[in-house]
Design a protein around this motif. Structure first.
Motif, short mmCIF file in Angstrom:
data_model
loop_
_atom_site.label_atom_id
_atom_site.label_comp_id
_atom_site.label_asym_id
_atom_site.label_seq_id
_atom_site.Cartn_x
_atom_site.Cartn_y
_atom_site.Cartn_z
N PRO A 15 0.81 -1.23 0.00
CA PRO A 15 0.00 0.00 0.00
C PRO A 15 0.84 1.28 0.00
CG PRO A 15 -0.75 -1.51 1.72
CD PRO A 15 0.54 -2.06 1.17
N THR A 16 0.41 2.23 -0.80
CA THR A 16 0.98 3.58 -0.82
C THR A 16 -0.12 4.52 -0.37
OG1 THR A 16 2.46 3.05 -2.66
CG2 THR A 16 2.00 5.37 -2.26
N LEU A 17 0.14 5.29 0.68
CA LEU A 17 -0.84 6.23 1.19
C LEU A 17 -0.77 7.51 0.36
CD1 LEU A 17 -2.96 6.95 3.33
CD2 LEU A 17 -1.10 7.87 4.70
N VAL A 18 -1.90 7.90 -0.23
CA VAL A 18 -1.97 9.09 -1.06
C VAL A 18 -2.88 10.10 -0.38
CG1 VAL A 18 -2.70 10.00 -3.31
CG2 VAL A 18 -1.58 7.78 -3.17
N GLN A 19 -2.42 11.34 -0.32
CA GLN A 19 -3.21 12.43 0.25
C GLN A 19 -3.40 13.51 -0.81
OE1 GLN A 19 -0.76 13.37 3.66
NE2 GLN A 19 -2.20 12.29 5.00
N VAL A 20 -4.62 13.99 -0.92
CA VAL A 20 -4.95 15.01 -1.92
C VAL A 20 -5.63 16.18 -1.22
CG1 VAL A 20 -6.27 15.50 -4.00
CG2 VAL A 20 -5.25 13.24 -3.69
N ASP A 21 -5.14 17.37 -1.50
CA ASP A 21 -5.76 18.59 -1.02
C ASP A 21 -6.51 19.19 -2.22
OD1 ASP A 21 -6.54 20.79 0.40
OD2 ASP A 21 -4.58 21.75 0.38
N TRP A 22 -7.84 19.06 -2.21
CA TRP A 22 -8.69 19.51 -3.31
C TRP A 22 -9.69 20.50 -2.73
CZ3 TRP A 22 -9.26 16.08 -7.95
CH2 TRP A 22 -10.07 16.64 -8.93
N PRO A 23 -9.35 21.79 -2.75
CA PRO A 23 -10.16 22.80 -2.05
C PRO A 23 -11.63 22.88 -2.47
CG PRO A 23 -8.09 23.74 -2.83
CD PRO A 23 -8.19 22.38 -3.40
N ASP A 24 -11.93 22.76 -3.74
CA ASP A 24 -13.31 22.92 -4.21
C ASP A 24 -13.92 21.61 -4.69
OD1 ASP A 24 -13.12 25.67 -3.74
OD2 ASP A 24 -12.21 26.00 -5.70
N ALA A 25 -13.57 20.50 -4.06
CA ALA A 25 -14.09 19.20 -4.48
C ALA A 25 -15.61 19.16 -4.31
CB ALA A 25 -13.44 18.09 -3.67
N ARG A 26 -16.29 18.58 -5.27
CA ARG A 26 -17.75 18.53 -5.27
C ARG A 26 -18.28 17.22 -4.69
NH1 ARG A 26 -18.52 23.20 -7.39
NH2 ARG A 26 -17.74 23.85 -9.41
N SER A 27 -17.40 16.42 -4.14
CA SER A 27 -17.79 15.11 -3.62
C SER A 27 -17.01 14.80 -2.36
CB SER A 27 -17.51 14.06 -4.70
OG SER A 27 -17.75 12.77 -4.22
N ASP A 28 -17.49 13.80 -1.62
CA ASP A 28 -16.78 13.34 -0.43
C ASP A 28 -15.80 12.22 -0.77
OD1 ASP A 28 -17.91 15.14 1.33
OD2 ASP A 28 -19.60 13.83 1.79
N LYS A 29 -15.78 11.83 -2.04
CA LYS A 29 -14.86 10.79 -2.50
C LYS A 29 -14.22 11.23 -3.81
CE LYS A 29 -17.47 6.93 -0.63
NZ LYS A 29 -18.16 5.67 -0.92
N LEU A 30 -12.97 10.84 -3.97
CA LEU A 30 -12.28 11.04 -5.24
C LEU A 30 -12.01 9.66 -5.84
CD1 LEU A 30 -9.56 13.70 -4.28
CD2 LEU A 30 -11.85 14.09 -5.25
N VAL A 31 -12.07 9.58 -7.15
CA VAL A 31 -11.80 8.32 -7.84
C VAL A 31 -10.47 8.44 -8.57
CG1 VAL A 31 -12.58 6.71 -9.62
CG2 VAL A 31 -14.25 7.79 -8.10
#
Length: 141
Positions: A65-81
Motif C-alpha cells: 500500500p501507498t498512502l496518497v493524500q490530496v488537497d482539493w479545495p473545491d471538491a464537489r464530492s466526499d470521495k475522489l476516484v
C-alpha cells in the motif's frame, strides 16, 4: 508450401500480433501519452489546477500500500476516484477511492498489481466527478 515460407509466415504473424495494439493506435490517429503532462505522485507535493497530491513514499512497490493524500479545495464530492493504467504495458485499468478526512483533505491507499517488469509507470486521473487532474505513480520492485 515450402518450410521456409511457413516459417516466415509464422514470424510475420507473431510480429503483427505483438505490435497490434501500437498499430491500431497509429491507425486511429491516437498520439502517445506524454508523462510530462502528469503530476507525479511522490513525497514531494505536486500541484495541478490548484489540487495538491502527495504520497508517503516516492516509489510504490507492487502489492504494497501507498498512502496518497490530496488537497482539493473545491471538491464537489466526499470521495475522489483514482483511475490508472500502465504506461509501459497494458495491464487494464485499476480504480481506487480516496475518502474525505476530518481535515478536509482526501486520503486513501493505492495498491498496484504485480507486473513482469522490475519497474513501471502508472498514469491516469484523479476525479471528483466534475473535474479531473492527470497523475502518475512510479512503481519499482
Amino acid at each position: 508450401m515450402p518450410s521456409i515460407a511457413k516459417l516466415l509466415l509464422i514470424v510475420l504473424t507473431v510480429a503483427v500480433g505483438f505490435f497490434a495494439g501500437d498499430l491500431l493506435k497509429l491507425l486511429q490517429g491516437q498520439t502517445p501519452v506524454s508523462l510530462d503532462d502528469y503530476c507525479l505522485v511522490s513525497t514531494e507535493p505536486c500541484t495541478q489546477q490548484s489540487v495538491t497530491v502527495k504520497a508517503n513514499k516516492s516509489t510504490s512497490q507492487p502489492l504494497v500500500p501507498t498512502l496518497v493524500q490530496v488537497d482539493w479545495p473545491d471538491a464537489r464530492s466526499d470521495k475522489l476516484v483514482v483511475s490508472m493504467q500502465g504506461y509501459e504495458m497494458d495491464m487494464g485499468n485499476v480504480l481506487f477511492t480516496l475518502e474525505r478526512t476530518a481535515t478536509g483533505q482526501f486520503s486513501g491507499q493505492i495498491i498496484l498489481p504485480v507486473c513482469t517488469t522490475d519497474a513501471m509507470t502508472w498514469y491516469g486521473t484523479i476525479s471528483d466527478g466534475d473535474t479531473s487532474i492527470n497523475t502518475s505513480i512510479r512503481m519499482e520492485r
